[in-house]
Design a protein around this motif. Structure first.
Motif, PDB file in Angstrom:
ATOM      1  N   SER A 262       2.083  -0.807  -5.131  1.00  0.00           N
ATOM      2  CA  SER A 262       2.101  -2.186  -4.675  1.00  0.00           C
ATOM      3  C   SER A 262       0.693  -2.718  -4.480  1.00  0.00           C
ATOM      4  CB  SER A 262       2.886  -2.282  -3.355  1.00  0.00           C
ATOM      5  OG  SER A 262       2.691  -3.520  -2.715  1.00  0.00           O
ATOM      6  N   SER A 263       0.618  -4.039  -4.366  1.00  0.00           N
ATOM      7  CA  SER A 263      -0.647  -4.693  -4.041  1.00  0.00           C
ATOM      8  C   SER A 263      -1.088  -4.421  -2.617  1.00  0.00           C
ATOM      9  CB  SER A 263      -0.525  -6.207  -4.268  1.00  0.00           C
ATOM     10  OG  SER A 263      -0.294  -6.499  -5.625  1.00  0.00           O
ATOM     11  N   ASP A 264      -0.241  -3.786  -1.803  1.00  0.00           N
ATOM     12  CA  ASP A 264      -0.652  -3.421  -0.441  1.00  0.00           C
ATOM     13  C   ASP A 264      -1.543  -2.182  -0.425  1.00  0.00           C
ATOM     14  OD1 ASP A 264       1.056  -1.269  -0.846  1.00  0.00           O
ATOM     15  OD2 ASP A 264       2.584  -1.957   0.547  1.00  0.00           O
ATOM     16  N   GLY A 265      -1.836  -1.622  -1.619  1.00  0.00           N
ATOM     17  CA  GLY A 265      -2.769  -0.503  -1.726  1.00  0.00           C
ATOM     18  C   GLY A 265      -2.142   0.866  -1.580  1.00  0.00           C
ATOM     19  N   SER A 266      -0.826   0.970  -1.619  1.00  0.00           N
ATOM     20  CA  SER A 266      -0.164   2.253  -1.401  1.00  0.00           C
ATOM     21  C   SER A 266       0.748   2.626  -2.550  1.00  0.00           C
ATOM     22  CB  SER A 266       0.652   2.232  -0.102  1.00  0.00           C
ATOM     23  OG  SER A 266       1.748   1.349  -0.220  1.00  0.00           O
ATOM     24  N   LEU A 281      12.329   7.092   2.470  1.00  0.00           N
ATOM     25  CA  LEU A 281      10.912   7.289   2.151  1.00  0.00           C
ATOM     26  C   LEU A 281      10.507   8.709   2.512  1.00  0.00           C
ATOM     27  CD1 LEU A 281       8.131   6.047   1.362  1.00  0.00           C
ATOM     28  CD2 LEU A 281       7.857   5.431   3.764  1.00  0.00           C
ATOM     29  N   THR A 282       9.889   9.419   1.579  1.00  0.00           N
ATOM     30  CA  THR A 282       9.458  10.799   1.826  1.00  0.00           C
ATOM     31  C   THR A 282       7.949  10.927   1.996  1.00  0.00           C
ATOM     32  OG1 THR A 282       9.326  11.266  -0.546  1.00  0.00           O
ATOM     33  CG2 THR A 282      11.425  11.695   0.542  1.00  0.00           C
ATOM     34  N   MET A 283       7.155  10.111   1.273  1.00  0.00           N
ATOM     35  CA  MET A 283       5.697  10.180   1.401  1.00  0.00           C
ATOM     36  C   MET A 283       5.078   8.823   1.085  1.00  0.00           C
ATOM     37  SD  MET A 283       4.241  13.771  -0.171  1.00  0.00           S
ATOM     38  CE  MET A 283       2.604  13.366   0.468  1.00  0.00           C
ATOM     39  N   THR A 284       3.940   8.554   1.725  1.00  0.00           N
ATOM     40  CA  THR A 284       3.118   7.393   1.405  1.00  0.00           C
ATOM     41  C   THR A 284       1.729   7.883   1.021  1.00  0.00           C
ATOM     42  OG1 THR A 284       4.334   5.950   2.923  1.00  0.00           O
ATOM     43  CG2 THR A 284       2.138   5.230   2.235  1.00  0.00           C
ATOM     44  N   LEU A 285       1.275   7.535  -0.167  1.00  0.00           N
ATOM     45  CA  LEU A 285      -0.011   7.998  -0.681  1.00  0.00           C
ATOM     46  C   LEU A 285      -0.960   6.819  -0.780  1.00  0.00           C
ATOM     47  CD1 LEU A 285       1.353  10.176  -3.639  1.00  0.00           C
ATOM     48  CD2 LEU A 285       0.928  10.891  -1.280  1.00  0.00           C
ATOM     49  N   LYS A 286      -2.201   7.033  -0.380  1.00  0.00           N
ATOM     50  CA  LYS A 286      -3.217   5.993  -0.484  1.00  0.00           C
ATOM     51  C   LYS A 286      -4.482   6.581  -1.095  1.00  0.00           C
ATOM     52  CE  LYS A 286      -1.703   2.792   3.091  1.00  0.00           C
ATOM     53  NZ  LYS A 286      -2.140   1.891   4.189  1.00  0.00           N
ATOM     54  N   SER A 287      -5.272   5.701  -1.665  1.00  0.00           N
ATOM     55  CA  SER A 287      -6.505   6.128  -2.308  1.00  0.00           C
ATOM     56  C   SER A 287      -7.420   6.799  -1.301  1.00  0.00           C
ATOM     57  CB  SER A 287      -7.223   4.925  -2.941  1.00  0.00           C
ATOM     58  OG  SER A 287      -8.499   5.303  -3.396  1.00  0.00           O
ATOM     59  N   GLN A 288      -8.049   7.891  -1.734  1.00  0.00           N
ATOM     60  CA  GLN A 288      -8.998   8.602  -0.884  1.00  0.00           C
ATOM     61  C   GLN A 288     -10.433   8.182  -1.150  1.00  0.00           C
ATOM     62  OE1 GLN A 288      -7.807  10.785   1.534  1.00  0.00           O
ATOM     63  NE2 GLN A 288      -5.883   9.910   0.822  1.00  0.00           N
ATOM     64  N   PHE A 289     -10.599   7.162  -2.000  1.00  0.00           N
ATOM     65  CA  PHE A 289     -11.941   6.654  -2.273  1.00  0.00           C
ATOM     66  C   PHE A 289     -12.488   5.999  -1.020  1.00  0.00           C
ATOM     67  CE2 PHE A 289     -15.196   4.093  -4.428  1.00  0.00           C
ATOM     68  CZ  PHE A 289     -15.670   5.027  -5.346  1.00  0.00           C
ATOM     69  N   PRO A 290     -13.730   6.270  -0.624  1.00  0.00           N
ATOM     70  CA  PRO A 290     -14.276   5.751   0.640  1.00  0.00           C
ATOM     71  C   PRO A 290     -14.184   4.234   0.724  1.00  0.00           C
ATOM     72  CG  PRO A 290     -15.748   7.396  -0.325  1.00  0.00           C
ATOM     73  CD  PRO A 290     -14.695   7.111  -1.352  1.00  0.00           C
ATOM     74  N   ASN A 291     -13.706   3.765   1.885  1.00  0.00           N
ATOM     75  CA  ASN A 291     -13.622   2.329   2.185  1.00  0.00           C
ATOM     76  C   ASN A 291     -12.827   1.574   1.114  1.00  0.00           C
ATOM     77  OD1 ASN A 291     -15.330   2.755   4.452  1.00  0.00           O
ATOM     78  ND2 ASN A 291     -17.127   2.642   3.113  1.00  0.00           N
ATOM     79  N   SER A 292     -11.737   2.167   0.678  1.00  0.00           N
ATOM     80  CA  SER A 292     -10.958   1.569  -0.399  1.00  0.00           C
ATOM     81  C   SER A 292      -9.529   1.323   0.042  1.00  0.00           C
ATOM     82  CB  SER A 292     -10.962   2.485  -1.634  1.00  0.00           C
ATOM     83  OG  SER A 292     -10.102   1.995  -2.619  1.00  0.00           O
ATOM     84  N   ASN A 293      -9.084   0.091  -0.128  1.00  0.00           N
ATOM     85  CA  ASN A 293      -7.678  -0.260   0.078  1.00  0.00           C
ATOM     86  C   ASN A 293      -7.294  -1.314  -0.959  1.00  0.00           C
ATOM     87  OD1 ASN A 293      -5.141  -0.145   1.268  1.00  0.00           O
ATOM     88  ND2 ASN A 293      -5.604  -1.830   2.656  1.00  0.00           N
TER      89      ASN A 293
END
Length: 439
Positions: A262-266, A281-293
């Protein structure tokens, strides 16, 4: 090479639009005859072939390539290959129908479908990629398409899904619309209520089909995911999946897990409740790039008997990937793939290769080392003159080397077919690999 990204860095900020520029067609391209058949939304009907008229003058972006005078097809020259990869664009199509928003491939039937801002879904036949048919719907532009077996699913501007049955015999393409989702009520007085309850409230941006249970998943900009059982054309579940627009979705055919971004960054992982139609829902993954959403525009799943990798493309130009643990089934972040200068808009994974299309007008070919998280960028495919909006790919078996057919579409209104072949040495795993986490 390290790249620095600005939050609002976009290719569209550097495109110079000249609305007074007139582009004329080149005069010397060979004519290719197409056998076009048009299938309507409600009735089956045939229309004569429509050839491109010569010397078309039009106003468009300065990035836009000129149309061909006699035929939409032009063959591009062979590109200089890399030591480990042979690749070239074998065909390129241009039509004045707006940008192509989606591509679907039916490998069993040897067909490629493209949906665009027009009301037509065009059908191309392998291996010559001559247009062999056309499906016409009355519901406006086609936002997303998916193919399975002899079925084609199309999402339209009216927030509904059409299902088509198609076949190819002796190079003749035939198709018929079999149903719409949500289907019309048998009682006209209650039809409006039925559609309001089950229908998406905004653009349907993505489709995914789960073969085992016969479920079609639809994701929308209304932030919801709906599951449709095709045996009775009923919506069996609907849930709010994200806090912003859903951009892409994929289903793991091995276990039925649904992946959404999604555009919410997840990126989220959903699983059906045992013996029920609801999803949890089983997991939520987000970017691990520093200061990134940044918004996540695309996802791709790469599964084999030994591994399972999930890739996501973001608006900062990076590709995050996660590896699934065999014991816990959790997805652990494995690293980043960097190289694109602008947003990653589309992803597709086939075998050990990952193809990424970007706003920077290029397509990158990545290879993952077997049994590890090391990735190498094998090639950068250049040819489009606008952002690469959608991709599709399939395996092409050759007697000597393994090959892939890659289909790409851009906002420059072109549709291209690429042939990519890996040398035997590269297939065996030799070569210089780059650890994406070292960037």
């Amino acid at each position: 090479m390290e790249l620095e990204f600005c939050r609002r860095k976009s290719l569209f900020r550097v495109i110079d639009i000249d609305r007074n520029n007139v582009i004329e067609s080149p005069p010397d391209l060979a004519n290719i005859i197409t056998n076009q058949q048009v299938y309507g939304d409600e009735d089956l009907q045939f229309s004569p072939s429509m050839s491109s008229s010569p010397h078309i003058n039009t106003t468009m972006l300065t990035l836009m390539p000129p149309p061909s005078p006699e035929s939409p097809w032009t063959l591009s020259p062979l590109q200089i290959p890399s030591p480990s990869l042979l690749y070239h664009c074998i065909a390129s199509l241009y039509r004045r129908e707006g940008s192509i928003s989606s591509i679907a491939v039916s490998k069993q039937q040897g067909l490629v479908f493209t949906g665009s801002e027009s009301t037509r879904i065009r059908v191309w036949k392998q291996p010559d990629y001559i247009e062999c048919g056309c499906l016409k719907a009355t519901a406006g532009e086609i936002r997303s398409i998916a193919a399975h077996g002899n079925m084609l699913f199309t999402a339209h501007k009216d927030h509904k899904i059409r299902m088509w049955n198609f076949s190819v015999t002796d190079h003749n393409f035939k198709a018929k619309k079999v149903s719409s989702l949500p289907k019309r009520s048998s009682f006209p007085l209650f039809s409006r209520f039925t559609n309001t309850k089950q229908q998406h409230k905004d653009c349907i941006s993505c489709l995914a089909y789960y073969q085992t249970d016969g479920l079609l998943y639809t994701g929308s900009h209304d932030r919801t995911v709906k599951a449709w059982r095709l045996s009775n054309n009923q919506c069996v579940d609907s849930f709010v999946a994200h806090e912003d627009n859903l951009n892409a979705m994929v289903v793991n055919q091995d276990d039925g897990c649904v992946f959404t971004c999604s555009s919410d960054g997840s990126v989220k992982i959903w699983r059906r409740v045992f013996r029920e139609n609801s999803h949890t829902l089983t997991m939520t993954l987000k970017s691990q790039f520093p200061n990134s959403n940044y918004p996540v525009n695309a996802i791709a799943l790469n599964t084999s008997s030994n591994s399972c990798f999930l890739y996501s493309g973001s608006s900062d130009g990076t590709i995050n990937f996660w590896e699934k643990e065999k014991l816990t089934h959790r997805f652990n972040h494995g690293g980043f793939l960097q190289g694109h200068h602008f947003s990653v808009l589309c992803l597709v994974a086939v075998e050990k290769l990952i193809f990424s299309g970007s706003e920077d007008t290029t397509i990158r070919v990545w290879r993952r080392e077997e049994g590890g998280c090391f990735h190498e960028c094998l090639a950068v495919l250049e040819g489009h003159r606008g952002p690469v909006r959608c991709l599709a790919a399939c395996l092409e078996i050759d007697k000597v080397v393994k090959g892939f057919l890659v289909y790409s579409a851009s906002l420059d209104q072109t549709f291209k077919v690429w042939r990519v072949k890996i040398s035997p040495e590269q297939e065996m795993g030799f070569g210089c690999y780059v650890d994406p986490r070292s960037h």
